[in-house]
Design a protein around this motif. Structure first.
Motif, PDB file in Angstrom:
ATOM      1  N   GLY A 174       0.790  -1.225   0.000  1.00 23.86           N
ATOM      2  CA  GLY A 174       0.000   0.000   0.000  1.00 23.86           C
ATOM      3  C   GLY A 174       0.822   1.275   0.000  1.00 23.86           C
ATOM      4  N   VAL A 175       2.022   1.224  -0.578  1.00 26.22           N
ATOM      5  CA  VAL A 175       2.848   2.436  -0.720  1.00 26.22           C
ATOM      6  C   VAL A 175       2.346   3.209  -1.938  1.00 26.22           C
ATOM      7  CG1 VAL A 175       5.182   3.297  -1.214  1.00 26.22           C
ATOM      8  CG2 VAL A 175       4.846   1.409   0.413  1.00 26.22           C
ATOM      9  N   PRO A 176       1.885   4.460  -1.754  1.00 28.16           N
ATOM     10  CA  PRO A 176       1.154   5.137  -2.826  1.00 28.16           C
ATOM     11  C   PRO A 176       2.010   5.836  -3.872  1.00 28.16           C
ATOM     12  CG  PRO A 176       1.136   6.493  -0.854  1.00 28.16           C
ATOM     13  CD  PRO A 176       1.867   5.225  -0.492  1.00 28.16           C
ATOM     14  N   GLN A 177       3.300   6.048  -3.592  1.00 24.20           N
ATOM     15  CA  GLN A 177       4.081   6.874  -4.506  1.00 24.20           C
ATOM     16  C   GLN A 177       5.483   6.326  -4.735  1.00 24.20           C
ATOM     17  OE1 GLN A 177       4.365  11.004  -5.894  1.00 24.20           O
ATOM     18  NE2 GLN A 177       4.809  11.411  -3.759  1.00 24.20           N
ATOM     19  N   ILE A 178       5.893   6.317  -6.004  1.00 25.24           N
ATOM     20  CA  ILE A 178       7.247   5.924  -6.394  1.00 25.24           C
ATOM     21  C   ILE A 178       7.909   7.145  -7.023  1.00 25.24           C
ATOM     22  CG2 ILE A 178       8.601   4.376  -7.869  1.00 25.24           C
ATOM     23  CD1 ILE A 178       6.034   2.523  -7.861  1.00 25.24           C
TER      24      ILE A 178
END
Length: 408
Positions: free
Chosen positions: A303-307
């Motif tokens: 659930g990590v929203p940003q790369i």
């Protein structure tokens, strides 16, 4: 959108889709069994991508139940001391990723296989945090079906599209929970032991990029003149559910945004990447087809929203920085011919975990079911008792067995 998280709380929300006319046909194609199949379990699982083009399975919004830190000597701490803060760079920052490679670099010994040990230490220190989230009560002492590393699940997710590297995953059932730990393949060992000097340096570049844009404190600034020590790590521990499979897994996190009003973890986390600059349509296509698949799988799972990606030239100079919201990646690749599909990845992972459950029946930490896959082959398994593959340590087995009677 194809890969939405599910925020509901009821088991009834799992749509089994048994009414699909092709469901039985597909099941028979996916699993191959013989008369000797243990407990009626299939002997192998197909990784053929066409078999998994079904509806996107239920995947609950991952919840962070804890975190831990590993220091410069790889010691475990049950806290967030190693968490760093993202400092947004300019669009084309010109960072030199080669800086410090020969003089300010402490490299973790990657021949040391830590297995699940750090995750297990976290579990022993935080059993209460897992238990309370189990609704309804589970048949396992921990209240989850699977414990593993995020990286192991990433390999499973990307399997239907992988053409180069196989994998081996060891599984043991202990007190009702199945633990999954990777075993290094012979090919991976040879690769690791024969890396060229350039490959070694390029592995450093990814860590160096992090150093340029991460601060140790919420009001601090990055220190590119410091030492890069790849022993150090901050890891999140999340709980979630994929269809009927209750999962507890941990994964390394690069940093979080500074904003105190940002969503709670893992919604405030940022994954950092480096990649070669894209100069031709062919390079863009390859980036979409291969690299974005791995990036998406790795960040979608916890659930990590940003790369945030740094694009570098041949000499290791970062010429551009671009943000990729995890939820937008599937739109980005839609126009790519014959490209990967998130639903195929998640359905394969779901079926793999069901396959593991059907095979790993005996509750015994000394018994290892070794699942193997190679490109263009089916997933198969072999059973090993009291072997080199045993991975649950005595200190964990004894602690779990002595203090906490099972729910069975």
């Amino acid at each position: 959108m194809a890969q939405r998280y599910h925020r509901g709380h009821h088991h009834e929300s799992v749509d089994k889709r048994c009414g699909e006319p092709s469901a039985d046909y597909k099941t028979n194609k996916r699993h191959r069994s013989s008369d000797e199949g243990q407990h009626g379990a299939a002997e192998s699982l197909s990784a053929h991508r066409q078999l998994y083009e079904r509806h996107f399975p239920l995947y609950k919004q991952p919840v962070e139940v804890g975190c831990f830190s590993l220091d410069s000597r790889r010691s475990f701490f049950n806290d967030h001391r190693q968490l760093r803060y993202y400092v947004q760079p300019t669009k084309s920052p010109g960072f030199n990723l080669r800086d410090g490679y020969t003089s300010r670099f402490v490299k973790r010994d990657d021949s040391v296989k830590e297995k699940l040990d750090h995750v297990l230490k976290w579990i022993l220190a935080n059993r209460d945090k897992i238990q309370t989230r189990v609704q309804p009560p589970s048949s396992s002492a921990l209240g989850v079906d699977f414990v593993t590393w995020r990286g192991h699940l990433t390999k499973v997710l990307t399997t239907p599209y992988e053409t180069q590297e196989g994998w081996m995953l060891a599984a043991s059932r202990f007190r009702g929970t199945i633990y999954i730990s990777e075993v290094e393949t012979e090919a991976a060992r040879v690769n690791r032991e024969t890396r060229s000097e350039r490959q070694e340096e390029m592995m450093y570049w990814g860590y160096k990029f992090e150093q340029y844009i991460c601060a140790d404190d919420v009001d601090g600034t990055p220190d590119p003149g410091g030492v890069v020590n790849t022993n150090e790590a901050f890891c999140t521990v999340v709980q979630t559910r994929l269809a009927d499979h209750k999962l507890l897994f941990s994964g390394e996190v690069d940093c979080r945004v500074k904003d105190p009003d940002a969503p709670p973890a893992p919604g405030c986390y940022v994954e950092l990447k480096t990649s070669a600059e894209i100069c031709t349509p062919k390079q863009r296509s390859n980036f979409h087809r291969y690299k974005l698949l791995k990036w998406w799988a790795q960040s979608f799972l916890p659930g990590v929203p940003q790369i945030v990606a740094g694009f570098r030239d041949h000499d290791g100079i970062v010429v551009a920085v671009e943000a990729f919201p995890t939820s937008k990646i599937s739109q980005l690749i839609k126009n790519e011919y014959n490209c990967w599909k998130p639903t195929v990845c998640m359905n394969f992972c779901n079926d793999f975990l069901s396959f593991v459950k059907s095979v790993v029946k005996e509750d015994n930490p000394r018994l290892v079911y070794l699942f193997s896959w190679d490109p263009h082959r089916d997933v198969t398994y072999a059973v090993h008792r009291d072997s080199q593959y045993t991975f649950l340590p005595d200190w964990y087995i004894q602690d779990m067995s002595s203090h906490h009677p099972s729910h069975h």
